[in-house]
Design a protein around this motif. Structure first.
Motif, PDB file in Angstrom:
ATOM      1  N   LEU A 206      13.935  44.417 -44.948  1.00  0.00           N
ATOM      2  CA  LEU A 206      13.805  43.107 -44.314  1.00  0.00           C
ATOM      3  C   LEU A 206      14.201  43.120 -42.838  1.00  0.00           C
ATOM      4  O   LEU A 206      13.546  42.504 -42.004  1.00  0.00           O
ATOM      5  CB  LEU A 206      14.662  42.076 -45.062  1.00  0.00           C
ATOM      6  CG  LEU A 206      14.242  41.791 -46.501  1.00  0.00           C
ATOM      7  CD1 LEU A 206      15.342  41.023 -47.224  1.00  0.00           C
ATOM      8  CD2 LEU A 206      12.942  40.995 -46.535  1.00  0.00           C
ATOM      9  N   MET A 207      15.306  43.800 -42.537  1.00  0.00           N
ATOM     10  CA  MET A 207      15.806  43.865 -41.160  1.00  0.00           C
ATOM     11  C   MET A 207      16.213  45.296 -40.830  1.00  0.00           C
ATOM     12  O   MET A 207      17.401  45.604 -40.717  1.00  0.00           O
ATOM     13  CB  MET A 207      17.028  42.947 -40.972  1.00  0.00           C
ATOM     14  CG  MET A 207      16.797  41.493 -41.229  1.00  0.00           C
ATOM     15  SD  MET A 207      18.322  40.554 -40.822  1.00  0.00           S
ATOM     16  CE  MET A 207      18.073  39.099 -41.821  1.00  0.00           C
ATOM     17  N   PRO A 208      15.241  46.192 -40.686  1.00  0.00           N
ATOM     18  CA  PRO A 208      15.590  47.589 -40.382  1.00  0.00           C
ATOM     19  C   PRO A 208      16.383  47.719 -39.087  1.00  0.00           C
ATOM     20  O   PRO A 208      17.179  48.642 -38.918  1.00  0.00           O
ATOM     21  CB  PRO A 208      14.223  48.274 -40.284  1.00  0.00           C
ATOM     22  CG  PRO A 208      13.228  47.167 -40.068  1.00  0.00           C
ATOM     23  CD  PRO A 208      13.788  45.979 -40.778  1.00  0.00           C
ATOM     24  N   GLU A 209      16.204  46.753 -38.167  1.00  0.00           N
ATOM     25  CA  GLU A 209      16.917  46.783 -36.884  1.00  0.00           C
ATOM     26  C   GLU A 209      18.425  46.617 -37.092  1.00  0.00           C
ATOM     27  O   GLU A 209      19.232  47.208 -36.371  1.00  0.00           O
ATOM     28  CB  GLU A 209      16.405  45.666 -35.959  1.00  0.00           C
ATOM     29  CG  GLU A 209      14.911  45.743 -35.662  1.00  0.00           C
ATOM     30  CD  GLU A 209      14.041  45.018 -36.694  1.00  0.00           C
ATOM     31  OE1 GLU A 209      12.833  44.858 -36.434  1.00  0.00           O
ATOM     32  OE2 GLU A 209      14.566  44.614 -37.764  1.00  0.00           O
ATOM     33  N   VAL A 210      18.805  45.787 -38.064  1.00  0.00           N
ATOM     34  CA  VAL A 210      20.227  45.594 -38.378  1.00  0.00           C
ATOM     35  C   VAL A 210      20.738  46.779 -39.195  1.00  0.00           C
ATOM     36  O   VAL A 210      21.827  47.301 -38.948  1.00  0.00           O
ATOM     37  CB  VAL A 210      20.452  44.266 -39.141  1.00  0.00           C
ATOM     38  CG1 VAL A 210      21.921  44.111 -39.546  1.00  0.00           C
ATOM     39  CG2 VAL A 210      20.017  43.071 -38.284  1.00  0.00           C
ATOM     40  N   ASP A 211      19.947  47.216 -40.155  1.00  0.00           N
ATOM     41  CA  ASP A 211      20.351  48.344 -41.000  1.00  0.00           C
ATOM     42  C   ASP A 211      20.616  49.600 -40.162  1.00  0.00           C
ATOM     43  O   ASP A 211      21.507  50.391 -40.482  1.00  0.00           O
ATOM     44  CB  ASP A 211      19.249  48.631 -42.029  1.00  0.00           C
ATOM     45  CG  ASP A 211      19.689  49.608 -43.104  1.00  0.00           C
ATOM     46  OD1 ASP A 211      20.562  49.242 -43.912  1.00  0.00           O
ATOM     47  OD2 ASP A 211      19.169  50.745 -43.125  1.00  0.00           O
ATOM     48  N   ALA A 212      19.858  49.755 -39.075  1.00  0.00           N
ATOM     49  CA  ALA A 212      19.994  50.945 -38.219  1.00  0.00           C
ATOM     50  C   ALA A 212      21.336  51.016 -37.500  1.00  0.00           C
ATOM     51  O   ALA A 212      21.709  52.068 -36.977  1.00  0.00           O
ATOM     52  CB  ALA A 212      18.863  50.973 -37.191  1.00  0.00           C
TER      53      ALA A 212
END
Length: 409
Positions: A206-212
Motif C-alpha cells: 500500500l505504501m512502499p515509500e513508508v515501508d522503505a
C-alpha cells in the motif's frame, strides 16, 4: 421478526467503553415488511433501512459469497430464512460477531467474549481472506484497542499476510483505503496501525515509500533511535499524544520519505532528503486521493521541516521566504499545523520526547511580526501593483530583522 444489536455497540459495551454507533440486524423479515413498518431503504448493494423515528440503521440478515476482486466483489443474499448465526459468520472478527437482544441476552457462536477477555483480534472464519479491506480494518482495530492490550492473533496475521501477497489489496479503491487510513490515524495509537500493516506485508503493497524507511539509519547524534522507520512510528505516536488533527498526522507519516531514496554509501546522512522526498509524497497523496488540506500540509512539511528545526539560525530573508511559502497572512492555521508537525518530528526521537521546542514560539513570533506590517502607509505613499508587493516585502523583512534582534538580545 427478531431484532438484535450487533458489532461495535455490543463489543464496546462489553469492554466498558462508550458506545458511539449502534448497528442492528433483523432476522426473519422481508424488505416488504420493513417498508410496511415505515423503514426507509438506503444503499443499493444490500437491504439496509433507516428507522422511521430514530434514523438508526437496521440491516436484514444476509449471507455473502465472493464473486469478484476487491472489497466490492461480493454477492449478497438476504431472506427471512437467513439465521442470526449465518449473518454473524460473515463478519470480520469474533469480537464483532456477538449479537444482543433487547434484554441484553448475548448470542456468541464464535466465542467473541472469550477473545474480548483474552484481548485477541481473531478472524471469524476463513472467509475473512476474501475481503482485502479487512487487512486495513484489523490494523485499525489494533490501533484503537492497543491501549487495552489487544493484539492480532497469529493465525489472523497469517491470513492478512496471504491477502497482502495475493495482489488483492491493489483492487481496493482509493476512497475505501483512505477512509480506513484516516480513521486509523485518528486512533489513540496510530503507530500500531502502521506496524501491523508492516508485520503482515501490507505496508509494502500500500505504501512502499513508508515501508522503505525501515532499516535506513540516521545519525545517532540527532536520532538516538537510528532507524528512520522507527522514528516515523514515534513521530506518529507523539502526534496522537498531543491530539494533533488528521492533517498533521498525515504529514508526520510522510515527512521523511526522501530518506528512503538515499544511496547506502551516503548513510547515515541524508543530504537534501526534503527535496528528494517531494515526488514520493505527491505519489502517496494521489494514490489515496487524500483531501487537499492533507496533501498541501504533507508537501510543505516534507519540504520545510528542517527549516523549522533550524528556525533560530535562519536569516531574516529565509524566514520571510518561509512565511511567504505558507501564506501566513491569509492562512495562519496552516502554518500553526506545520509548526505542530515539526514539533512532533522533534519529539519523536528516543529519549527526547520531553525536550522543549523553542522553535515553535519563535516562529509564531516571527509570523506575528510579519503580519503586523501595515499596508495602508504604503498605499498612502503611492505604491500599487507589483511595486506595492515589493515595498511590503521590504517592510516585512525589516520587521523580521528587528524581531531577530529582539529575540537574540
Amino acid at each position: 421478526m427478531q431484532i438484535f444489536k450487533v458489532g461495535g455497540a455490543v463489543r464496546d459495551r462489553l469492554l466498558g467503553i462508550p458506545v458511539t454507533d449502534v448497528d442492528r440486524v433483523v432476522v426473519g423479515a422481508t424488505t416488504e415488511e420493513m417498508l410496511a413498518q415505515g423503514f426507509r431503504p438506503v444503499g443499493a448493494d444490500f437491504p439496509v433501512f433507516l428507522h422511521p423515528k430514530t434514523g438508526e440503521e437496521y440491516a436484514l440478515a444476509r449471507t455473502e459469497r465472493k464473486s469478484g476482486r476487491g472489497y466490492g466483489g461480493f454477492t449478497f443474499h438476504a431472506s427471512p430464512e437467513v439465521t442470526l448465526e449465518e449473518d454473524l459468520i460473515r463478519r470480520d472478527l469474533t469480537i464483532n460477531a456477538i449479537a444482543e437482544d433487547d434484554q441484553q441476552n448475548l448470542t456468541d457462536p464464535y466465542h467473541g467474549q472469550r477473545d474480548l477477555e483474552a484481548r485477541i483480534l481473531r478472524h471469524v472464519s476463513p472467509a475473512f481472506a476474501e475481503d482485502p479491506l479487512r487487512v486495513l480494518r484489523v490494523a485499525r482495530f489494533a490501533a484503537r484497542y492497543a491501549s487495552l492490550g489487544f493484539i492480532v492473533a497469529p493465525e489472523t496475521l497469517e491470513l492478512m499476510r496471504q491477502l497482502s501477497e495475493s495482489g488483492e489489496l491493489q483492487a481496493l479503491t482509493a476512497e475505501r483505503s483512505w477512509k480506513e487510513i484516516s480513521r486509523a490515524l485518528m486512533e489513540d495509537q496510530p503507530q500500531v496501525f502502521i506496524q501491523v500493516l508492516r508485520d503482515c506485508g501490507a505496508l509494502k503493497e500500500l505504501m512502499p515509500e513508508v515501508d522503505a524507511l525501515f532499516g535506513v539509519p540516521q545519525p545517532e547524534v540527532h536520532h538516538p533511535e537510528i532507524d528512520t522507520g522507527l522514528h516515523t512510528l514515534s513521530v506518529l505516536e507523539q502526534s496522537a499524544l498531543h491530539k494533533q488533527p488528521l492533517t498533521v498526522r498525515w504529514a508526520c507519516l510522510l515527512h521523511d520519505l526522501g530518506k528512503g531514496l538515499t544511496p547506502e554509501e551516503e548513510w547515515p546522512r541524508h543530504i537534501a532528503h526534503e527535496h528528494t522526498g517531494l515526488n514520493l509524497i505527491k505519489a502517496v497523496n494521489e494514490r489515496f486521493k487524500a483531501p487537499k488540506d492533507c496533501q498541501e500540509l504533507a508537501l510543505l512539511v516534507g519540504k520545510y521541516h528542517t527549516h523549522c528545526h533550524r528556525a533560530l539560525e535562519l536569516k531574516a530573508s529565509t524566514l520571510l521566504e518561509l512565511l511567504q511559502s505558507f501564506d501566513v497572512y491569509r492562512r495562519p492555521q496552516r502554518f500553526e499545523e506545520f509548526i505542530g508537525a515539526c514539533e512532533m518530528d522533534a519529539r519523536g526521537r528516543k529519549g527526547l520526547e520531553q525536550r522543549s521546542y523553542p522553535q515553535a514560539d519563535y516562529l509564531r513570533g516571527a509570523a506575528q511580526a510579519a503580519r503586523e506590517v501595515a499596508v495602508q502607509p504604503l498605499l498612502e505613499k503611492g505604491f500599487k501593483g507589483p511595486e506595492l508587493g515589493e515595498a511590503l516585502k521590504r517592510e516585512r523583512l525589516k520587521a523580521l530583522k528587528a524581531y531577530k534582534d529582539r529575540a537574540s538580545a
